[in-house]
Design a protein around this motif. Sequence first.
Motif, PDB file in Angstrom:
ATOM      1  N   HIS A  97      -5.168  -0.100  -1.372  1.00  0.00           N
ATOM      2  CA  HIS A  97      -5.416  -1.253  -0.505  1.00  0.00           C
ATOM      3  C   HIS A  97      -5.028  -2.516  -1.251  1.00  0.00           C
ATOM      4  O   HIS A  97      -5.250  -2.629  -2.451  1.00  0.00           O
ATOM      5  CB  HIS A  97      -6.892  -1.318  -0.103  1.00  0.00           C
ATOM      6  CG  HIS A  97      -7.211  -2.510   0.742  1.00  0.00           C
ATOM      7  ND1 HIS A  97      -6.846  -2.605   2.063  1.00  0.00           N
ATOM      8  CD2 HIS A  97      -7.836  -3.666   0.449  1.00  0.00           C
ATOM      9  CE1 HIS A  97      -7.245  -3.764   2.537  1.00  0.00           C
ATOM     10  NE2 HIS A  97      -7.851  -4.434   1.576  1.00  0.00           N
ATOM     11  N   ARG A  98      -4.461  -3.456  -0.520  1.00  0.00           N
ATOM     12  CA  ARG A  98      -4.053  -4.723  -1.106  1.00  0.00           C
ATOM     13  C   ARG A  98      -4.356  -5.829  -0.119  1.00  0.00           C
ATOM     14  O   ARG A  98      -4.170  -5.680   1.080  1.00  0.00           O
ATOM     15  CB  ARG A  98      -2.555  -4.681  -1.396  1.00  0.00           C
ATOM     16  CG  ARG A  98      -1.962  -6.001  -1.782  1.00  0.00           C
ATOM     17  CD  ARG A  98      -0.466  -6.027  -1.573  1.00  0.00           C
ATOM     18  NE  ARG A  98      -0.026  -5.941  -0.207  1.00  0.00           N
ATOM     19  CZ  ARG A  98      -0.002  -6.966   0.654  1.00  0.00           C
ATOM     20  NH1 ARG A  98      -0.425  -8.138   0.308  1.00  0.00           N
ATOM     21  NH2 ARG A  98       0.460  -6.794   1.868  1.00  0.00           N
ATOM     22  N   ASP A  99      -4.875  -6.935  -0.633  1.00  0.00           N
ATOM     23  CA  ASP A  99      -5.007  -8.127   0.202  1.00  0.00           C
ATOM     24  C   ASP A  99      -4.544  -9.314  -0.628  1.00  0.00           C
ATOM     25  O   ASP A  99      -3.906  -9.129  -1.661  1.00  0.00           O
ATOM     26  CB  ASP A  99      -6.422  -8.287   0.773  1.00  0.00           C
ATOM     27  CG  ASP A  99      -7.502  -8.426  -0.278  1.00  0.00           C
ATOM     28  OD1 ASP A  99      -7.219  -8.945  -1.374  1.00  0.00           O
ATOM     29  OD2 ASP A  99      -8.648  -8.039  -0.003  1.00  0.00           O
ATOM     30  N   ASN A 100      -4.844 -10.514  -0.199  1.00  0.00           N
ATOM     31  CA  ASN A 100      -4.323 -11.697  -0.880  1.00  0.00           C
ATOM     32  C   ASN A 100      -4.850 -11.859  -2.302  1.00  0.00           C
ATOM     33  O   ASN A 100      -4.222 -12.530  -3.114  1.00  0.00           O
ATOM     34  CB  ASN A 100      -4.634 -12.956  -0.077  1.00  0.00           C
ATOM     35  CG  ASN A 100      -3.828 -13.031   1.191  1.00  0.00           C
ATOM     36  OD1 ASN A 100      -2.770 -12.423   1.286  1.00  0.00           O
ATOM     37  ND2 ASN A 100      -4.317 -13.756   2.162  1.00  0.00           N
ATOM     38  N   TYR A 101      -6.005 -11.278  -2.594  1.00  0.00           N
ATOM     39  CA  TYR A 101      -6.648 -11.545  -3.885  1.00  0.00           C
ATOM     40  C   TYR A 101      -6.897 -10.323  -4.755  1.00  0.00           C
ATOM     41  O   TYR A 101      -7.108 -10.462  -5.948  1.00  0.00           O
ATOM     42  CB  TYR A 101      -7.988 -12.260  -3.651  1.00  0.00           C
ATOM     43  CG  TYR A 101      -7.821 -13.513  -2.845  1.00  0.00           C
ATOM     44  CD1 TYR A 101      -7.258 -14.644  -3.409  1.00  0.00           C
ATOM     45  CD2 TYR A 101      -8.179 -13.545  -1.507  1.00  0.00           C
ATOM     46  CE1 TYR A 101      -7.075 -15.797  -2.665  1.00  0.00           C
ATOM     47  CE2 TYR A 101      -8.006 -14.694  -0.750  1.00  0.00           C
ATOM     48  CZ  TYR A 101      -7.457 -15.821  -1.335  1.00  0.00           C
ATOM     49  OH  TYR A 101      -7.272 -16.958  -0.599  1.00  0.00           O
ATOM     50  N   ARG A 102      -6.897  -9.143  -4.175  1.00  0.00           N
ATOM     51  CA  ARG A 102      -7.253  -7.966  -4.964  1.00  0.00           C
ATOM     52  C   ARG A 102      -6.402  -6.761  -4.605  1.00  0.00           C
ATOM     53  O   ARG A 102      -5.766  -6.711  -3.555  1.00  0.00           O
ATOM     54  CB  ARG A 102      -8.728  -7.626  -4.785  1.00  0.00           C
ATOM     55  CG  ARG A 102      -9.065  -7.174  -3.395  1.00  0.00           C
ATOM     56  CD  ARG A 102     -10.568  -6.987  -3.185  1.00  0.00           C
ATOM     57  NE  ARG A 102     -10.791  -6.599  -1.803  1.00  0.00           N
ATOM     58  CZ  ARG A 102     -11.052  -5.350  -1.426  1.00  0.00           C
ATOM     59  NH1 ARG A 102     -11.142  -4.394  -2.317  1.00  0.00           N
ATOM     60  NH2 ARG A 102     -11.226  -5.066  -0.162  1.00  0.00           N
TER      61      ARG A 102
ATOM     62  N   LYS B 240      -5.076  -9.333  -7.981  1.00  0.00           N
ATOM     63  CA  LYS B 240      -3.625  -9.125  -7.937  1.00  0.00           C
ATOM     64  C   LYS B 240      -2.980  -9.527  -9.257  1.00  0.00           C
ATOM     65  O   LYS B 240      -2.084  -8.850  -9.753  1.00  0.00           O
ATOM     66  CB  LYS B 240      -3.009  -9.917  -6.786  1.00  0.00           C
ATOM     67  CG  LYS B 240      -3.092  -9.193  -5.464  1.00  0.00           C
ATOM     68  CD  LYS B 240      -2.522  -9.997  -4.336  1.00  0.00           C
ATOM     69  CE  LYS B 240      -1.039 -10.171  -4.448  1.00  0.00           C
ATOM     70  NZ  LYS B 240      -0.462 -10.868  -3.277  1.00  0.00           N
TER      71      LYS B 240
ATOM     72  N   GLU C 232       0.843  -1.188   0.000  1.00  0.00           N
ATOM     73  CA  GLU C 232       0.000   0.000   0.000  1.00  0.00           C
ATOM     74  C   GLU C 232       0.886   1.248   0.000  1.00  0.00           C
ATOM     75  O   GLU C 232       1.902   1.299   0.671  1.00  0.00           O
ATOM     76  CB  GLU C 232      -0.916  -0.011   1.212  1.00  0.00           C
ATOM     77  CG  GLU C 232      -1.927  -1.130   1.148  1.00  0.00           C
ATOM     78  CD  GLU C 232      -2.771  -1.250   2.404  1.00  0.00           C
ATOM     79  OE1 GLU C 232      -2.643  -0.432   3.322  1.00  0.00           O
ATOM     80  OE2 GLU C 232      -3.555  -2.212   2.451  1.00  0.00           O
TER      81      GLU C 232
END
Length: 66
Positions: free
Chosen positions: A20-25, A46, A5
């Motif tokens: 924002h970043r997470d495991n999938y997007r 991602k 981020e």
Amino acid sequence: MKLLEGQLWKVGDIYWRILHRDNYRVVYKAMKDPETKEGEEHELTKKEFCRLIKKAELLTPANPRG
């Protein structure tokens, strides 16, 4: 390359900042001028985002939180 981020990427005359970043997007903002921070928010997987920045230049260093 680790996506974090706050990273700012540039391709041509468009800048992308990861919001924002997470495991999938990844949620990012596409801007013409990073100083004004005006732009549209977009969301991609991602994998799609990594394809998008394949030829991009990372302008800000990774800055892990915490």
